[in-house]
Write a protein that holds these residues in place. Sequence first.
Motif, PDB file in Angstrom:
ATOM      1  N   SER A  69      11.042  -9.101   0.413  1.00  0.00           N
ATOM      2  CA  SER A  69      10.015  -9.334  -0.595  1.00  0.00           C
ATOM      3  C   SER A  69       8.658  -8.948  -0.033  1.00  0.00           C
ATOM      4  CB  SER A  69       9.990 -10.818  -0.999  1.00  0.00           C
ATOM      5  OG  SER A  69       8.979 -11.066  -1.957  1.00  0.00           O
ATOM      6  N   ALA A  70       7.835  -8.315  -0.872  1.00  0.00           N
ATOM      7  CA  ALA A  70       6.469  -7.953  -0.504  1.00  0.00           C
ATOM      8  C   ALA A  70       5.514  -8.922  -1.185  1.00  0.00           C
ATOM      9  CB  ALA A  70       6.161  -6.525  -0.943  1.00  0.00           C
ATOM     10  N   ALA A  71       4.491  -9.383  -0.442  1.00  0.00           N
ATOM     11  CA  ALA A  71       3.533 -10.335  -0.990  1.00  0.00           C
ATOM     12  C   ALA A  71       2.122  -9.908  -0.605  1.00  0.00           C
ATOM     13  CB  ALA A  71       3.816 -11.748  -0.463  1.00  0.00           C
ATOM     14  N   ASP A  89      11.446   1.219  -5.275  1.00  0.00           N
ATOM     15  CA  ASP A  89      12.417   2.283  -4.993  1.00  0.00           C
ATOM     16  C   ASP A  89      13.239   1.972  -3.736  1.00  0.00           C
ATOM     17  OD1 ASP A  89      11.610   3.708  -7.194  1.00  0.00           O
ATOM     18  OD2 ASP A  89      10.339   5.115  -6.095  1.00  0.00           O
ATOM     19  N   HIS A  90      12.685   1.150  -2.855  1.00  0.00           N
ATOM     20  CA  HIS A  90      13.386   0.752  -1.633  1.00  0.00           C
ATOM     21  C   HIS A  90      14.159  -0.555  -1.820  1.00  0.00           C
ATOM     22  CE1 HIS A  90      11.959   3.631   1.451  1.00  0.00           C
ATOM     23  NE2 HIS A  90      10.914   3.764   0.644  1.00  0.00           N
ATOM     24  N   GLY A  91      14.237  -1.052  -3.049  1.00  0.00           N
ATOM     25  CA  GLY A  91      14.972  -2.285  -3.302  1.00  0.00           C
ATOM     26  C   GLY A  91      14.223  -3.534  -2.885  1.00  0.00           C
ATOM     27  N   ILE A  92      12.901  -3.438  -2.772  1.00  0.00           N
ATOM     28  CA  ILE A  92      12.072  -4.559  -2.325  1.00  0.00           C
ATOM     29  C   ILE A  92      11.539  -5.317  -3.538  1.00  0.00           C
ATOM     30  CG2 ILE A  92       9.931  -5.158  -1.108  1.00  0.00           C
ATOM     31  CD1 ILE A  92      10.431  -2.460   0.491  1.00  0.00           C
ATOM     32  N   ASP A  93      11.638  -6.650  -3.504  1.00  0.00           N
ATOM     33  CA  ASP A  93      11.129  -7.491  -4.587  1.00  0.00           C
ATOM     34  C   ASP A  93       9.599  -7.461  -4.568  1.00  0.00           C
ATOM     35  OD1 ASP A  93      10.602  -9.463  -6.462  1.00  0.00           O
ATOM     36  OD2 ASP A  93      11.032 -11.120  -5.091  1.00  0.00           O
ATOM     37  N   VAL A  94       8.981  -7.074  -5.674  1.00  0.00           N
ATOM     38  CA  VAL A  94       7.516  -6.979  -5.746  1.00  0.00           C
ATOM     39  C   VAL A  94       6.919  -8.062  -6.638  1.00  0.00           C
ATOM     40  CG1 VAL A  94       7.467  -4.510  -5.249  1.00  0.00           C
ATOM     41  CG2 VAL A  94       7.640  -5.282  -7.633  1.00  0.00           C
ATOM     42  N   SER A  95       7.703  -9.081  -6.975  1.00  0.00           N
ATOM     43  CA  SER A  95       7.207 -10.121  -7.873  1.00  0.00           C
ATOM     44  C   SER A  95       6.102 -10.955  -7.241  1.00  0.00           C
ATOM     45  CB  SER A  95       8.359 -11.037  -8.310  1.00  0.00           C
ATOM     46  OG  SER A  95       8.928 -11.717  -7.202  1.00  0.00           O
ATOM     47  N   ARG A  96       5.955 -10.891  -5.916  1.00  0.00           N
ATOM     48  CA  ARG A  96       4.893 -11.635  -5.234  1.00  0.00           C
ATOM     49  C   ARG A  96       3.633 -10.789  -5.017  1.00  0.00           C
ATOM     50  NH1 ARG A  96       9.648 -13.615  -3.421  1.00  0.00           N
ATOM     51  NH2 ARG A  96       9.844 -15.887  -3.592  1.00  0.00           N
ATOM     52  N   ASN A 127      -7.074  -6.013  -0.967  1.00  0.00           N
ATOM     53  CA  ASN A 127      -6.670  -6.633   0.301  1.00  0.00           C
ATOM     54  C   ASN A 127      -7.710  -7.642   0.776  1.00  0.00           C
ATOM     55  OD1 ASN A 127      -4.212  -5.385   0.746  1.00  0.00           O
ATOM     56  ND2 ASN A 127      -5.047  -3.761   2.013  1.00  0.00           N
ATOM     57  N   ASP A 128      -8.991  -7.310   0.576  1.00  0.00           N
ATOM     58  CA  ASP A 128     -10.067  -8.178   1.040  1.00  0.00           C
ATOM     59  C   ASP A 128     -10.111  -9.496   0.285  1.00  0.00           C
ATOM     60  OD1 ASP A 128     -10.673  -6.108   2.722  1.00  0.00           O
ATOM     61  OD2 ASP A 128     -12.578  -5.574   1.765  1.00  0.00           O
ATOM     62  N   ASP A 129      -9.511  -9.521  -0.906  1.00  0.00           N
ATOM     63  CA  ASP A 129      -9.548 -10.722  -1.742  1.00  0.00           C
ATOM     64  C   ASP A 129      -8.304 -11.584  -1.596  1.00  0.00           C
ATOM     65  OD1 ASP A 129     -12.022 -10.071  -2.735  1.00  0.00           O
ATOM     66  OD2 ASP A 129     -11.242  -9.034  -4.505  1.00  0.00           O
ATOM     67  N   MET A 130      -7.398 -11.201  -0.709  1.00  0.00           N
ATOM     68  CA  MET A 130      -6.193 -12.004  -0.491  1.00  0.00           C
ATOM     69  C   MET A 130      -6.571 -13.301   0.214  1.00  0.00           C
ATOM     70  SD  MET A 130      -2.735 -10.928   1.546  1.00  0.00           S
ATOM     71  CE  MET A 130      -1.422 -12.124   1.850  1.00  0.00           C
ATOM     72  N   THR A 131      -6.110 -14.437  -0.310  1.00  0.00           N
ATOM     73  CA  THR A 131      -6.387 -15.746   0.267  1.00  0.00           C
ATOM     74  C   THR A 131      -5.093 -16.531   0.402  1.00  0.00           C
ATOM     75  OG1 THR A 131      -6.700 -16.875  -1.851  1.00  0.00           O
ATOM     76  CG2 THR A 131      -8.634 -15.780  -0.901  1.00  0.00           C
ATOM     77  N   GLN A 132      -5.212 -17.722   0.939  1.00  0.00           N
ATOM     78  CA  GLN A 132      -4.047 -18.594   1.069  1.00  0.00           C
ATOM     79  C   GLN A 132      -3.391 -18.837  -0.284  1.00  0.00           C
ATOM     80  OE1 GLN A 132      -5.084 -22.436   2.601  1.00  0.00           O
ATOM     81  NE2 GLN A 132      -3.014 -23.276   2.410  1.00  0.00           N
ATOM     82  N   ALA A 133      -4.205 -18.923  -1.327  1.00  0.00           N
ATOM     83  CA  ALA A 133      -3.676 -19.211  -2.661  1.00  0.00           C
ATOM     84  C   ALA A 133      -2.931 -18.031  -3.275  1.00  0.00           C
ATOM     85  CB  ALA A 133      -4.822 -19.629  -3.588  1.00  0.00           C
ATOM     86  N   SER A 134      -3.015 -16.861  -2.653  1.00  0.00           N
ATOM     87  CA  SER A 134      -2.374 -15.672  -3.209  1.00  0.00           C
ATOM     88  C   SER A 134      -0.856 -15.691  -3.046  1.00  0.00           C
ATOM     89  CB  SER A 134      -2.935 -14.408  -2.538  1.00  0.00           C
ATOM     90  OG  SER A 134      -4.334 -14.317  -2.701  1.00  0.00           O
ATOM     91  N   ILE A 135      -0.343 -16.538  -2.169  1.00  0.00           N
ATOM     92  CA  ILE A 135       1.091 -16.537  -1.863  1.00  0.00           C
ATOM     93  C   ILE A 135       1.680 -17.919  -2.095  1.00  0.00           C
ATOM     94  CG2 ILE A 135       2.819 -16.140  -0.072  1.00  0.00           C
ATOM     95  CD1 ILE A 135       0.874 -14.220   1.228  1.00  0.00           C
ATOM     96  N   ASP A 136       2.730 -17.973  -2.872  1.00  0.00           N
ATOM     97  CA  ASP A 136       3.430 -19.224  -3.186  1.00  0.00           C
ATOM     98  C   ASP A 136       4.557 -19.422  -2.184  1.00  0.00           C
ATOM     99  OD1 ASP A 136       4.710 -21.398  -4.228  1.00  0.00           O
ATOM    100  OD2 ASP A 136       5.116 -20.526  -6.198  1.00  0.00           O
TER     101      ASP A 136
END
Length: 349
Positions: A69-71, A89-96, A127-136
């Motif tokens: 999974s990519a987050a 295309d690589h079978g990676i989950d992009v829902s995150r 990328n600069d706006d990614m915070t702790q709250a960005s990932i569940d």
Amino acid sequence: MSLGEETKGGQSGGIVCAGNFIVDRVHTLSYWPEQGNLTHIAHQDIGVGGGAANVVTDLSSLGFPGRLSAAGCLGDDADGVFVRERLSDHGIDVSRMVSLDRAATAHTHVMSVPGQSRTFFYHGGANDDMTQASIDIASCVSQGYRLFYLGYLMLLPGLDKLDHEGRSGASRLLETAQKAGLLTCVDFVSSEDPAFQRQVEAALPYCDYVIINEIEAGRATGVTVRDSDGVLLPDAVLKAGNSLLSGGVKRGAIIHAPELSLWLERGCEPITTYSLAVAVEDIVSPVGAGDAFCAAVLYGLHEGWPSARTAAVAHRAAAHCLGGATATDGIPHMSVLVEETKETEQAFG
């Protein structure tokens, strides 16, 4: 080590790779112009790069047996769609992958003149706006993922910044992941930011493993790892690794350099693995070799492989990456690397 018989992943478990996702536009120039002049772009390539993007794509190429999974954060734009499509295309989950309408997808314009060095023009964007709250983190655990990778620290301002308690968003995110039962693995970027050491130190106690190069290890610990002629100092690398453990890294520090890697794990003897000799004419691009090394290490950690064998396979992955034009080209299936490792052991054992 027999794939399929001795691996423990099967279709269970999995790895979440969080952090940098960047659209790279590589422009091949006819020559480098003086300021104010014009040059021709002879060729352009486009791809997806960044620590998390490279590692999760390499894991897919290696044939990782669990889920991937990519987050991270993308802009609500065409580049964001491009990143999602490439990963899918690589079978990676992009829902995150979170889309932000207030920022563009991170991108880099790479200006390359054949036979000369390359110049990078980078826009951090989402990328600069990614915070702790960005990932569940809770959803990662509920879906059975076992390992959480974050890369790169020092290139994620929203996570790197220290608060009034001396904590960073990265440290809080990693702490949440650890408490939830995920194995946390972290990589840095080779930044010259004067805050590098303080910001890294804030995250170390919440890292189960750090997987970094010798330059990053030196900057994180204040240890000089190469002499004035650029020669690697193995004892200094060992000192830096021990300093990372003293700084709070829970399980292990894995430091890789062009010459060798050092695997330091609590309660175990250090493992030194020397790099494979690669002919200069066989090197197409050095970009991404460290990420390939990291991906193979994550594979081995997830599957519970012995450290020495994992390190040997990781060096093989990096060597193959050198033969590819991009950061993710040239990565073979893990079975190829395992077989090559066996052949080396038979030849020298």
